[in-house]
Write an enzyme that holds these catalytic residues in place. Structure first.
Site, PDB file in Angstrom:
ATOM      1  N   MET A 264      48.202  27.879   1.718  1.00 17.76           N
ATOM      2  CA  MET A 264      49.217  29.068   2.066  1.00 17.76           C
ATOM      3  C   MET A 264      48.237  29.867   2.926  1.00 17.76           C
ATOM      4  O   MET A 264      47.089  30.228   2.646  1.00 17.76           O
ATOM      5  CB  MET A 264      49.748  30.146   0.650  1.00 17.76           C
ATOM      6  CG  MET A 264      50.330  31.270   1.118  1.00 17.76           C
ATOM      7  SD  MET A 264      51.672  30.909   2.162  1.00 17.76           S
ATOM      8  CE  MET A 264      51.946  32.259   3.183  1.00 17.76           C
ATOM      9  N   ASN A 266      47.913  32.882   4.126  1.00 20.33           N
ATOM     10  CA  ASN A 266      47.737  34.521   3.799  1.00 20.33           C
ATOM     11  C   ASN A 266      46.504  35.047   4.821  1.00 20.33           C
ATOM     12  O   ASN A 266      45.511  34.280   4.971  1.00 20.33           O
ATOM     13  CB  ASN A 266      47.197  34.626   2.462  1.00 20.33           C
ATOM     14  CG  ASN A 266      47.881  34.123   1.188  1.00 20.33           C
ATOM     15  OD1 ASN A 266      49.120  34.065   1.468  1.00 20.33           O
ATOM     16  ND2 ASN A 266      47.338  33.113   0.622  1.00 20.33           N
ATOM     17  N   GLU A 299      46.732  25.677   8.185  1.00 21.81           N
ATOM     18  CA  GLU A 299      46.764  26.986   7.878  1.00 21.81           C
ATOM     19  C   GLU A 299      45.986  27.812   8.659  1.00 21.81           C
ATOM     20  O   GLU A 299      46.451  29.101   9.142  1.00 21.81           O
ATOM     21  CB  GLU A 299      46.314  27.012   6.269  1.00 21.81           C
ATOM     22  CG  GLU A 299      46.881  26.117   5.469  1.00 21.81           C
ATOM     23  CD  GLU A 299      48.327  26.210   5.280  1.00 21.81           C
ATOM     24  OE1 GLU A 299      48.787  27.350   5.531  1.00 21.81           O
ATOM     25  OE2 GLU A 299      48.973  25.152   4.788  1.00 21.81           O
ATOM     26  N   GLU A 321      56.930  27.018  11.109  1.00 21.37           N
ATOM     27  CA  GLU A 321      56.526  25.651  10.360  1.00 21.37           C
ATOM     28  C   GLU A 321      56.478  24.489  11.626  1.00 21.37           C
ATOM     29  O   GLU A 321      55.761  23.609  11.704  1.00 21.37           O
ATOM     30  CB  GLU A 321      57.298  25.329   9.225  1.00 21.37           C
ATOM     31  CG  GLU A 321      56.819  26.289   7.937  1.00 21.37           C
ATOM     32  CD  GLU A 321      55.438  26.699   7.603  1.00 21.37           C
ATOM     33  OE1 GLU A 321      54.342  25.560   8.112  1.00 21.37           O
ATOM     34  OE2 GLU A 321      55.194  27.558   7.259  1.00 21.37           O
TER      35      GLU A 321
HETATM   36 ZN    ZN Z   1      52.837  26.087   7.357  1.00 23.08          ZN
END
Ligand code: ZN
Length: 835
Positions: A264, A266, A299, A321
């Site tokens: 993820m 973040n 990421e 994405e």
């Molecule tokens: Zn992604």
């Protein structure tokens, strides 16, 4: 009880009524609970009285509006909302609430992975932490203070730059982080734990020094170096290829064992499934190393495509994405082998996305409605989304594409936007009209089929393309003359239902090599074709692979229809064995189509028939080329990735012989292997040889790695994917193994998930496979709904199955649907499959 089924529609999108300019969060972490203090500066931007915040099972302690403590006449709490009545135009809101991360098995919001506190907030986890306008178009400046016991949790992390450390009297300490970049709540992260780490540094193109840290369980530090190297490679690549520089003083990555997804993005604090961080040669395969490089880069690339410019709403997910997958695919191709990368990308697309697109859960890359957003992190949104961006790249060309992404970053930095905004930038910078492109690829589901008709008369070759719809796409085409010379290599534009291209003054009829590099994600329907010719003469590495796959597929089809094995294919396969080309590429060329790929060509699916044909063909190849394959196997050392790939391929091709020779070869490879790449293939080959009992090797492997969960995933996967008898019995028993834990998604995926993809036993005609997986879905749904609905995907082939399997499946699917308290996630997926 039936879950509340209220689909959310893209067409209903409305701008938020409030802005949250700043949010100041304090977390008091304790073993029994966590106290969250949330102070927001809010501004009304629409004509409304009340503010409605997203929440979930809220345990409210205190609520303050400016300096006034509110009593319960001023607010309403329901399961999913906190409504505060009659709020002024601008105000501060302070919410104090209690949560229980240690009991959180859904792994959304704040939870514990082992002894580490961590978060996962995309798409809608933040509302489990504290009430908020939990939607991506609400972007705010976050300041976060994390307070915990200093000895148990010496490391306290959040987004942005480290601002201040605090020490308290009672053995507790705190750290305050400030993230200067406005962001939506789904990018919020927090980590607290006693972690090991490695540190490095990267100097950006403008001379900023960035501190880089990777955190992991203590003792695993030495397995983080490949991830660190990959991070620095990604940072450099994004500067060189897209002109994107990093924008904080520090970049942290944390590896945790319990994680629903891969990783993820973040802001400034990526949280990773340890599968995509930890690697060394003893415990990770070459494919694992590549996976880490790709996901670390993915990421990181989100920092610009996702974080700086984010999605307006979750229907826009492919905006970040599709684009970011495309970027990581290009990164991997640049750093490794372009030809291998492209084939692997297309393989993944066909294995996962094409199956999805042919199923009842098919949807456009921009879905129009959902019940649970968690169900839309799909191969369609990601992988097909990346193919759509790749088509734009092909249509624009490298330079204009860069101009267009520059314009995109310049125009929308700091905003939450839509796919149409992205396409506007692509069009504006290139002068290419993408309206027709958008209406097809962003709004329609299903895989377009392109029929090809060819004719040759008086030196004129005509290529006619016919599609049912009017998708707009680039089609790379090559023509090869009878002597094997390439006479045309160009990109055609298909923008109508019928399109004809004429090539004149040719002496003989050329062979067409169509959809080179898989320039469009379509299914090509051609009449009889000389695949053996293209296997030899096609200069396009991807289409050479396609020709091989198509020829193998045609051969398998004939066998399924009762014909003998086509010896012409066997000869062509022998030709490949002799080729002197990169061994990684060669290993891919020699791979027969997967059971899933063969399944996709069948009108009504019966896996028994597919397995039978594939096993017969594999055996025939093994016995025909036994000597040659042995020669290849013995001639290669195991020092490089390509050599290991080819050596393992040779061993796998030989394995259907099930002879003493093959058994000894695999046993020897298992014993002497210096890398996991070779050890795990040898073990898998031995486990699948019916004349051999691999219990010694399995025991050895188990004892060697039983304390290493990541490697044990491989062990469970090998046993659950096996062709051997009694697989289901073994899988049931393995659930009691000390290493197995139903709360850890990686382990569930490797044992139950692998079994559900073991078509031979999942689709057993006695229904035992379906019953087992359905019961697991019901049990796991109560722990982690996202994991359960992921498993339910195994039933997607329902529509295409033969009557016997279909009725067995139906019974189990209905059983899932009839379960009391079933999650929205499972309800949506299973409901769709059953229609
Ligand atoms: Zn992604």
């Amino acid at each position: 009880m039936m879950p509340k089924i209220e689909p959310i529609y893209l067409k209903d999108y409305k701008k938020p009524d409030f802005e949250i300019k700043k949010i100041d969060l304090t977390f008091d972490l304790y073993e029994e609970c966590t106290i969250v203090t949330n102070v927001m500066q809010i501004k009304k931007v629409a004509d409304t009285n009340d503010i409605v915040l997203d929440t979930l099972d809220l345990e409210l302690q205190e609520l303050w509006l400016n300096d006034l403590k509110l009593n319960d006449t001023r607010y309403i709490i329901t399961d999913e909302k906190l409504t505060i009545l009659n709020v002024p135009k601008e105000f501060n809101l302070k919410i104090i609430n209690k949560i229980y991360p240690q009991n959180n098995t859904e792994l959304e919001g704040l939870y514990k992975s082992g002894s580490i506190f961590c978060t996962q907030n995309e798409p809608e986890g933040f509302r489990r932490i504290t009430p908020y306008l939990d939607r991506p178009d609400v972007m705010s400046i976050f300041t976060t203070t994390v307070i915990a016991d200093k000895s148990k949790y010496p490391i306290l992390l959040s987004n942005g730059n480290k601002h201040q450390c605090h020490d308290f009297l009672n053995g507790r300490h705190g750290t305050t982080w400030i993230d200067p970049h406005p962001k939506p709540a789904y990018l919020f992260a927090l980590v607290a734990g006693d972690l090991g780490s490695i540190t490095d540094e990267f100097t950006t193109v403008t001379g900023e020094d960035i501190e880089l840290n990777i955190y992991c369980d203590k003792g695993n530090e030495d397995r983080c170096h490949h991830a660190m190297k990959s991070l620095k490679e990604a940072m450099l690549w994004d500067e060189e290829v897209y002109g994107r520089e990093y924008d904080l003083e520090i970049y942290n990555i944390v590896a945790v064992d319990s994680f629903n997804m891969g990783a993820m993005e973040n802001k400034g604090l990526n949280i990773f499934n340890s599968h995509y961080v930890l690697a060394d040669e003893d415990t990770a395969t070459d494919a694992n190393f590549m996976g880490i490089q790709a996901v670390i880069a993915h990421e990181y690339f989100h920092n610009w495509t996702g974080n700086r410019i984010t999605c307006r709403d979750w229907f826009q997910l492919t905006l970040k994405e599709g684009l970011t997958v495309f970027r990581d695919q290009c990164f991997s191709a640049d750093l490794n082998s372009k030809e291998v990368q492209r084939i692997e990308d297309v393989k993944t697309l066909r294995e996962r996305q094409f199956v999805e697109d042919a199923s009842p859960t098919s949807h456009p890359i921009q879905p129009k409605s959902y019940i649970s957003m968690n169900n839309f992190y799909t191969a369609t949104v990601y992988e097909k989304g990346a193919e759509v961006i790749r088509m734009i790249y092909t249509l624009l060309g490298k330079e204009k594409f860069r101009d267009a992404t520059d314009l995109y970053f310049k125009s929308f930095d700091g905003q939450a936007v839509t796919t149409s905004d992205f396409l506007w930038a692509m069009s504006e910078a290139s002068g290419i009209d993408l309206k027709q492109f958008e209406s097809g690829w962003y709004n329609k589901k299903g895989t377009p089929i392109l029929n090809v008709e060819q004719s040759f008369k008086d030196g004129t070759f005509t290529l006619k393309f016919i599609q049912e719809d009017d998708f707009y796409f680039p089609l790379k085409v090559g023509l090869i003359d009878a002597d094997g010379r390439e006479i045309v290599d160009e990109v055609l534009i298909i923008d109508a239902k019928e399109k004809t291209f004429v090539y004149e003054n040719l002496s003989t009829m050329p062979i067409a090599s169509i959809n080179r590099d898989f320039s469009a994600p379509i299914i090509l329907k051609e009449s009889e074709k000389d695949f053996a010719f293209l296997m030899k003469y096609d200069t396009n590495s991807f289409n050479k692979y396609e020709a091989t796959q198509n020829f193998a597929m045609q051969t398998l089809q004939d066998m399924i229809n009762g014909l003998e094995i086509d010896e012409k294919f066997i000869d062509a396969y022998g030709y490949l064995l002799d080729l002197e080309i990169d061994n990684s590429y060669k290993a891919l060329l020699l791979e027969l189509p997967s059971v899933s790929a063969i399944m996709q060509t069948q009108k009504v699916v019966d896996f028994e028939i597919i397995y039978d044909a594939k096993e017969r063909l594999a055996k025939h190849i093994a016995s025909t080329y036994e000597e040659k394959l042995m020669g290849i196997y013995n001639s290669l050392d195991d020092l490089s990735i390509p050599n290991r790939a080819m050596k393992n391929r040779a061993l796998r091709i030989l394995s259907p012989l099930e002879s003493d020779m093959v058994i000894n070869l695999a046993k020897e490879q298992y014993k002497t292997s210096k890398t996991m790449t070779q050890r795990v293939v040898a073990l898998d080959v031995l486990e699948n040889i019916s004349t051999y009992d691999a219990k010694d090797e399995l025991e050895d492997f188990y004892n060697r790695y039983k304390t290493d969960t990541l490697v044990m995933n491989k062990y469970f996967a090998i046993l659950a994917s096996s062709d051997a008898k009694d697989v289901l019995k073994k899988v049931i028993k393995l659930q009691d193994d000390k290493v197995y834990d139903e709360k850890v998604p990686n382990l569930v995926r490797s044992l139950i998930g692998s079994f559900a993809r073991n078509y031979k036993y999942f689709h057993a005609k006695d229904g035992s496979g379906y019953k087992f997986v359905a019961d697991k879905i019901i049990a796991i749904d109560a722990i982690n709904a996202q994991m359960a609905s992921g498993l339910a995907g195994a039933f997607k082939v329902y529509d295409k199955m033969n009557e016997v399997n279909k009725s067995l499946m139906k019974k189990e699917l209905q059983k899932i649907l009839d379960t009391d308290g079933l999650s929205k996630n499972c309800f949506e997926i299973v409901g769709k499959i059953l229609g």
